[in-house]
Scaffold this active site. Structure first.
Site, mmCIF file in Angstrom:
data_model
loop_
_atom_site.group_PDB
_atom_site.id
_atom_site.type_symbol
_atom_site.label_atom_id
_atom_site.label_comp_id
_atom_site.label_asym_id
_atom_site.label_seq_id
_atom_site.Cartn_x
_atom_site.Cartn_y
_atom_site.Cartn_z
ATOM 1 N N TYR A 88 7.483 -32.030 -37.489
ATOM 2 C CA TYR A 88 8.218 -32.359 -36.435
ATOM 3 C C TYR A 88 8.428 -33.385 -36.227
ATOM 4 O O TYR A 88 8.041 -34.763 -37.039
ATOM 5 C CB TYR A 88 7.012 -32.106 -35.715
ATOM 6 C CG TYR A 88 5.382 -32.993 -35.407
ATOM 7 C CD1 TYR A 88 5.587 -34.099 -34.867
ATOM 8 C CD2 TYR A 88 4.516 -32.487 -36.581
ATOM 9 C CE1 TYR A 88 4.454 -35.171 -34.893
ATOM 10 C CE2 TYR A 88 3.770 -33.862 -36.596
ATOM 11 C CZ TYR A 88 3.095 -35.368 -35.701
ATOM 12 O OH TYR A 88 2.334 -35.549 -36.078
ATOM 13 N N CYS A 89 8.944 -34.107 -35.143
ATOM 14 C CA CYS A 89 9.869 -35.096 -34.283
ATOM 15 C C CYS A 89 9.499 -35.770 -33.795
ATOM 16 O O CYS A 89 8.209 -35.027 -32.708
ATOM 17 C CB CYS A 89 10.575 -35.834 -34.870
ATOM 18 S SG CYS A 89 12.169 -35.052 -34.577
ATOM 19 N N ARG A 90 9.649 -36.548 -32.803
ATOM 20 C CA ARG A 90 9.993 -37.364 -30.691
ATOM 21 C C ARG A 90 10.489 -35.683 -30.660
ATOM 22 O O ARG A 90 9.516 -35.009 -29.544
ATOM 23 C CB ARG A 90 10.205 -38.043 -30.764
ATOM 24 C CG ARG A 90 10.626 -38.754 -29.790
ATOM 25 C CD ARG A 90 11.106 -39.101 -28.868
ATOM 26 N NE ARG A 90 11.204 -39.741 -27.393
ATOM 27 C CZ ARG A 90 11.748 -39.242 -26.120
ATOM 28 N NH1 ARG A 90 12.842 -38.278 -27.079
ATOM 29 N NH2 ARG A 90 11.996 -39.379 -25.130
ATOM 30 N N GLY A 92 12.910 -33.081 -32.476
ATOM 31 C CA GLY A 92 13.051 -31.719 -33.156
ATOM 32 C C GLY A 92 14.486 -32.363 -33.862
ATOM 33 O O GLY A 92 14.885 -31.387 -34.613
ATOM 34 N N ILE A 116 7.106 -33.772 -30.350
ATOM 35 C CA ILE A 116 5.790 -33.555 -30.142
ATOM 36 C C ILE A 116 6.260 -34.241 -28.537
ATOM 37 O O ILE A 116 5.470 -33.263 -27.239
ATOM 38 C CB ILE A 116 5.660 -35.698 -30.400
ATOM 39 C CG1 ILE A 116 4.162 -34.997 -30.026
ATOM 40 C CG2 ILE A 116 6.242 -36.219 -30.015
ATOM 41 C CD1 ILE A 116 3.508 -36.835 -31.537
#
Length: 353
Positions: A88-90, A92, A116
């Site tokens: 995951y990241c901020r 996607g 996230i």
């Protein structure tokens, strides 16, 4: 995409990667992703910057910045191709790029749609705990979690119990606030050096039911605790057993650091899961008696413990299923996974500098 397959994946909260992705991976919504990462065999990866990670992340995530030029090299060192990766990241986007790269290298990857941001919007928890976490199952299916705190300090969660190994609250510019952690049920200390024995940390972690297990010298310095000498065995509970094993230097000119017979390593058995915490030692002959180890923590920083060559030799003797180099300071341990690949040992490098 086949319409029937698309429908099934949609019902599971999963779908195939977007057409623009170079390599195939799965996407998952928050619900499906949350269910997926409950499996201790799944590796959770945060590909944001270290600064973003420090502001809040999913509990147990490993952080490797996808924008760094060394991303793939570091991922190969720290991630096991045999285990699924949940990334995951901020929002996607970066995680989709990372998922594509990882998939191209043979990893099975699931990407969190919405990142996230959507995770928090759905009121899912995040943490600022900087420790990396590895999870394993015991023979009866209980979960054991290892938190990499610092250097030789390990936090273990097992069946509602808190176990601390060599807790130290400050090492260089790294600090651990033990007041923010639950009181320990058991604290193990290997020996008296300041990067292993910290009275302040012991006080912060100790509660009414805490049991302190250590070698004779530290028990004398702390004025309490279960004393264990090399070779002693202790049953702490029906499913928690410990054996104290030798830990010492034998190289000429180094024996004053850890003299033979003074310090302990420990073999901790949790519901059949055997964990070898070697303490400060070289690749001593007594390691041949350390058998049936699932997880080993082996130190690596001469002149105090082992060289990388000694550690490789120790790993070949002990033959753990999973090995964590620890206590390694500035020693370069990045080549160890490749050096032990032929032995079938899963080497996991965490922040045990």
């Amino acid at each position: 995409m086949n319409k029937a397959l698309a429908f099934i994946l949609g019902m599971l909260g999963l779908n195939a990667s977007t057409a623009c992705s170079q390599h195939a991976f799965e996407n998952a919504d928050v619900q499906a992703f949350a269910e997926l990462i409950q499996n201790p065999d799944v590796q959770l990866l945060d590909v944001r910057t270290a600064e973003e990670f420090a502001e809040g992340h999913l509990d147990g995530a490993t952080n490797i910045d996808v924008k760094k030029g060394t991303f793939m090299e570091e991922a190969k060192t720290r991630l096991d191709t045999a285990r699924k990766v949940a990334v995951y990241c901020r929002s996607g986007r970066r995680s989709a790029d990372a998922a594509s790269m990882l998939s191209g290298e043979g990893y099975q990857v699931v990407n969190l749609l919405g990142g996230i941001v959507d995770w928090q919007a759905k009121r899912r928890p995040v943490t600022k705990d900087m420790a990396e976490v590895d999870a394993f199952r015991t023979k009866s299916g209980k979960i054991v979690r290892f938190h990499a705190l610092v250097h030789a300090s390990i936090r273990i969660e097992y069946d509602g119990k808190e176990i601390e190994i060599d807790p130290v609250s400050k090492l260089g510019n790294r600090t651990i606030d033990f007041t923010s952690l639950p009181k320990a049920d058991y604290i193990f200390v290997t020996h008296e050096h300041g990067d292993h024995f910290d009275k302040g940390a012991l006080q912060q972690l100790s509660g009414a039911k805490t049991q302190f297990i250590t070698n004779p010298r530290c028990a004398e310095m702390a004025s309490y605790g279960h004393v264990m000498k090399n070779g002693d065995k202790l049953a702490l509970d029906d499913d928690i057993k410990v054996e104290a094993v030798p830990a010492y230097n034998y190289t000429e000119g180094h024996t004053q650091f850890h003299p033979k017979g003074r310090d302990n390593g420990y073999i901790l058995t949790l519901d059949g899961l055997r964990i070898y915490i070697a303490g400060d030692t070289e690749d001593i002959p007594e390691m041949a008696d350390v058998k049936d180890i699932d997880i080993a923590f082996l130190p690596c920083n001469q002149p105090y413990t082992m060289t990388t060559d000694q550690l490789v030799n120790a790993a070949k003797v002990v033959k753990p299923r999973v090995m964590f180099p620890y206590h390694f300071g500035q020693t370069d341990v990045s080549k160890l996974p490749e050096q032990l690949k032929a032995e079938g040992i899963d080497v996991r490098i965490r922040h045990y500098e």
